[in-house]
Design a protein around this motif. Structure first.
Motif, PDB file in Angstrom:
ATOM      1  N   GLN A   1      77.673  98.940  48.619  1.00  0.00           N
ATOM      2  CA  GLN A   1      78.240  98.759  49.517  1.00  0.00           C
ATOM      3  C   GLN A   1      78.201  98.078  50.843  1.00  0.00           C
ATOM      4  N   GLY A   2      76.880  98.868  50.706  1.00  0.00           N
ATOM      5  CA  GLY A   2      76.183  98.259  52.119  1.00  0.00           C
ATOM      6  C   GLY A   2      74.306  98.351  52.017  1.00  0.00           C
ATOM      7  N   ILE A   3      73.619  97.912  52.796  1.00  0.00           N
ATOM      8  CA  ILE A   3      72.302  98.480  53.371  1.00  0.00           C
ATOM      9  C   ILE A   3      72.152  98.323  54.601  1.00  0.00           C
ATOM     10  N   VAL A   4      71.090  99.049  55.044  1.00  0.00           N
ATOM     11  CA  VAL A   4      69.933  99.718  56.329  1.00  0.00           C
ATOM     12  C   VAL A   4      68.801  99.238  56.507  1.00  0.00           C
ATOM     13  N   CYS A   5      68.225  98.725  57.171  1.00  0.00           N
ATOM     14  CA  CYS A   5      67.571  98.002  57.503  1.00  0.00           C
ATOM     15  C   CYS A   5      66.887  99.409  58.480  1.00  0.00           C
ATOM     16  N   LEU A   6      65.463  99.648  58.928  1.00  0.00           N
ATOM     17  CA  LEU A   6      65.355 100.655  59.946  1.00  0.00           C
ATOM     18  C   LEU A   6      63.465 100.103  60.669  1.00  0.00           C
ATOM     19  N   GLY A   7      63.275  98.892  61.721  1.00  0.00           N
ATOM     20  CA  GLY A   7      62.395  98.037  62.395  1.00  0.00           C
ATOM     21  C   GLY A   7      62.348  97.057  61.006  1.00  0.00           C
ATOM     22  N   PHE A   8      63.538  95.834  61.209  1.00  0.00           N
ATOM     23  CA  PHE A   8      63.093  94.946  60.354  1.00  0.00           C
ATOM     24  C   PHE A   8      61.719  93.400  60.118  1.00  0.00           C
ATOM     25  N   PRO A   9      61.182  93.352  59.637  1.00  0.00           N
ATOM     26  CA  PRO A   9      59.467  92.968  60.530  1.00  0.00           C
ATOM     27  C   PRO A   9      60.305  91.640  59.691  1.00  0.00           C
ATOM     28  N   PHE A  10      60.717  90.797  61.307  1.00  0.00           N
ATOM     29  CA  PHE A  10      60.928  89.750  61.070  1.00  0.00           C
ATOM     30  C   PHE A  10      60.042  88.466  61.413  1.00  0.00           C
ATOM     31  N   HIS A  11      58.618  89.428  61.534  1.00  0.00           N
ATOM     32  CA  HIS A  11      57.680  88.118  61.926  1.00  0.00           C
ATOM     33  C   HIS A  11      56.070  89.058  61.845  1.00  0.00           C
ATOM     34  N   PRO A  12      54.919  88.575  61.242  1.00  0.00           N
ATOM     35  CA  PRO A  12      54.129  89.854  62.012  1.00  0.00           C
ATOM     36  C   PRO A  12      53.906  89.632  63.511  1.00  0.00           C
ATOM     37  N   PRO A  13      53.011  91.243  63.903  1.00  0.00           N
ATOM     38  CA  PRO A  13      52.749  90.856  65.557  1.00  0.00           C
ATOM     39  C   PRO A  13      51.569  89.497  66.088  1.00  0.00           C
ATOM     40  N   GLY A  14      52.889  88.969  67.027  1.00  0.00           N
ATOM     41  CA  GLY A  14      51.724  88.499  67.654  1.00  0.00           C
ATOM     42  C   GLY A  14      52.131  87.164  66.757  1.00  0.00           C
ATOM     43  N   LYS A  15      53.139  86.629  66.058  1.00  0.00           N
ATOM     44  CA  LYS A  15      53.517  85.612  65.062  1.00  0.00           C
ATOM     45  C   LYS A  15      54.351  85.043  64.724  1.00  0.00           C
ATOM     46  N   PRO A  16      55.699  84.816  65.919  1.00  0.00           N
ATOM     47  CA  PRO A  16      56.953  84.487  65.726  1.00  0.00           C
ATOM     48  C   PRO A  16      57.099  83.376  64.832  1.00  0.00           C
ATOM     49  N   GLU A  17      56.365  82.984  65.544  1.00  0.00           N
ATOM     50  CA  GLU A  17      56.582  81.125  63.264  1.00  0.00           C
ATOM     51  C   GLU A  17      56.873  81.540  62.456  1.00  0.00           C
ATOM     52  N   LYS A  18      56.141  82.745  62.204  1.00  0.00           N
ATOM     53  CA  LYS A  18      56.412  83.269  60.693  1.00  0.00           C
ATOM     54  C   LYS A  18      57.367  84.029  60.618  1.00  0.00           C
ATOM     55  N   ASP A  19      58.263  83.735  60.305  1.00  0.00           N
ATOM     56  CA  ASP A  19      59.726  84.250  60.677  1.00  0.00           C
ATOM     57  C   ASP A  19      59.847  84.723  58.452  1.00  0.00           C
ATOM     58  N   LYS A  20      60.411  85.429  59.003  1.00  0.00           N
ATOM     59  CA  LYS A  20      60.415  86.262  57.383  1.00  0.00           C
ATOM     60  C   LYS A  20      62.001  86.851  57.521  1.00  0.00           C
ATOM     61  N   GLY A  21      63.250  85.996  58.232  1.00  0.00           N
ATOM     62  CA  GLY A  21      64.581  86.699  58.175  1.00  0.00           C
ATOM     63  C   GLY A  21      65.351  85.951  57.679  1.00  0.00           C
ATOM     64  N   GLU A  22      64.778  84.566  57.765  1.00  0.00           N
ATOM     65  CA  GLU A  22      65.623  82.994  57.429  1.00  0.00           C
ATOM     66  C   GLU A  22      67.286  83.152  56.480  1.00  0.00           C
ATOM     67  N   HIS A  23      66.848  84.256  55.526  1.00  0.00           N
ATOM     68  CA  HIS A  23      68.289  84.456  54.492  1.00  0.00           C
ATOM     69  C   HIS A  23      69.456  85.522  54.856  1.00  0.00           C
ATOM     70  N   LEU A  24      69.113  86.157  56.275  1.00  0.00           N
ATOM     71  CA  LEU A  24      69.862  87.401  57.035  1.00  0.00           C
ATOM     72  C   LEU A  24      70.557  86.211  57.811  1.00  0.00           C
ATOM     73  N   ALA A  25      70.889  85.065  57.684  1.00  0.00           N
ATOM     74  CA  ALA A  25      72.251  84.036  58.080  1.00  0.00           C
ATOM     75  C   ALA A  25      73.136  84.193  57.419  1.00  0.00           C
ATOM     76  N   ASP A  26      72.743  84.239  55.754  1.00  0.00           N
ATOM     77  CA  ASP A  26      73.756  84.187  54.894  1.00  0.00           C
ATOM     78  C   ASP A  26      74.341  85.014  54.103  1.00  0.00           C
ATOM     79  N   MET A  27      73.514  86.327  54.507  1.00  0.00           N
ATOM     80  CA  MET A  27      74.099  87.669  54.004  1.00  0.00           C
ATOM     81  C   MET A  27      76.286  88.005  53.908  1.00  0.00           C
ATOM     82  N   VAL A  28      75.940  88.603  52.948  1.00  0.00           N
ATOM     83  CA  VAL A  28      77.525  88.430  52.743  1.00  0.00           C
ATOM     84  C   VAL A  28      78.056  89.877  53.043  1.00  0.00           C
ATOM     85  N   LYS A  29      77.108  91.604  52.250  1.00  0.00           N
ATOM     86  CA  LYS A  29      76.963  92.454  52.567  1.00  0.00           C
ATOM     87  C   LYS A  29      76.501  93.141  54.077  1.00  0.00           C
ATOM     88  N   PRO A  30      77.706  94.692  53.809  1.00  0.00           N
ATOM     89  CA  PRO A  30      77.654  94.770  55.332  1.00  0.00           C
ATOM     90  C   PRO A  30      76.283  95.667  55.881  1.00  0.00           C
TER      91      PRO A  30
END
Length: 205
Positions: free
Chosen positions: A108-137
């Motif tokens: 029914q849904g997903i819960v993320c606690l402290g999502f690791p969007f990128h390694p500390p100090g390396k915002p250019e290494k984005d790991k959340g690109e797929h979040l733009a296309d999610m459909v489940k709450p």
């Protein structure tokens, strides 16, 4: 089973399957505190260890996480075996990121606690690109000071409309605040659990 922990009523209408982060297993005090607080609201909470953590428990040797395909396979097996009634999946850091790749499961849904969007100090290494296309709450609970993605960095992040981003006051990656903030680690964990319960009830009603 040695690698499964269930908190809360066995016959609950809703199950929350809660995965650990990269460096700590299902027994970690953060995992235990949040799981028990959510379970106190009548939600069945299932914790489990990924395969590399099972091996660590057996031989005591620290090892890096398994690659994503193996983590996702293990997560899927737990959902298929222990999901019951209405099911929410999620996790701490890496566990939450893996959950966000499994929205095609019968959940029914997903819960993320402290999502690791990128390694500390390396915002250019984005790991959340797929979040733009999610459909489940999806609920993302993020510490305001999280070095894996803080409040300022996420102000204009391209989330899909299915995602609800909620910040934990002055929290770091594990929601721990600075003493001068006036907030406490215990209070922030309780707040996180309350947000999870509210989200679960909303998407499972």
């Amino acid at each position: 089973m040695n690698n499964i922990i269930v908190d809360g009523p066995e016959k609950a209408d809703v199950t929350f399957i809660f995965a650990h982060g990269a460096g700590a297993d299902m027994h970690h005090e953060f995992m235990e505190a949040v799981a028990k607080q959510v379970a106190n609201h009548g939600i069945r909470v299932v914790r489990f260890n990924f395969p590399y953590m099972i091996k660590r428990a057996e031989d005591g040797k620290r090892r890096p996480p398994d690659r994503a395909p193996k983590l996702l396979e293990a997560f899927t097996e737990v959902v298929e075996r222990f999901g019951r009634g209405k099911t929410i999946i999620g996790g701490k850091s890496m566990g939450g990121r893996m959950a966000s790749h499994l929205e095609t499961l019968n959940i029914q849904g997903i819960v993320c606690l402290g999502f690791p969007f990128h390694p500390p100090g390396k915002p250019e290494k984005d790991k959340g690109e797929h979040l733009a296309d999610m459909v489940k709450p999806t609920l993302i609970l993020q510490g305001e000071r999280d070095t894996f993605g803080n409040r300022d960095e996420l102000a204009c992040y391209p989330f899909s409309d299915a995602i609800r981003l909620t910040f934990v006051p002055d929290g770091d990656h594990s929601f721990k605040p600075r003493k001068a903030s006036g907030h406490t680690e215990t209070g922030n964990r309780q707040l996180a659990a309350e947000h999870i319960v509210s989200f679960v009830r909303e998407v499972c009603q």
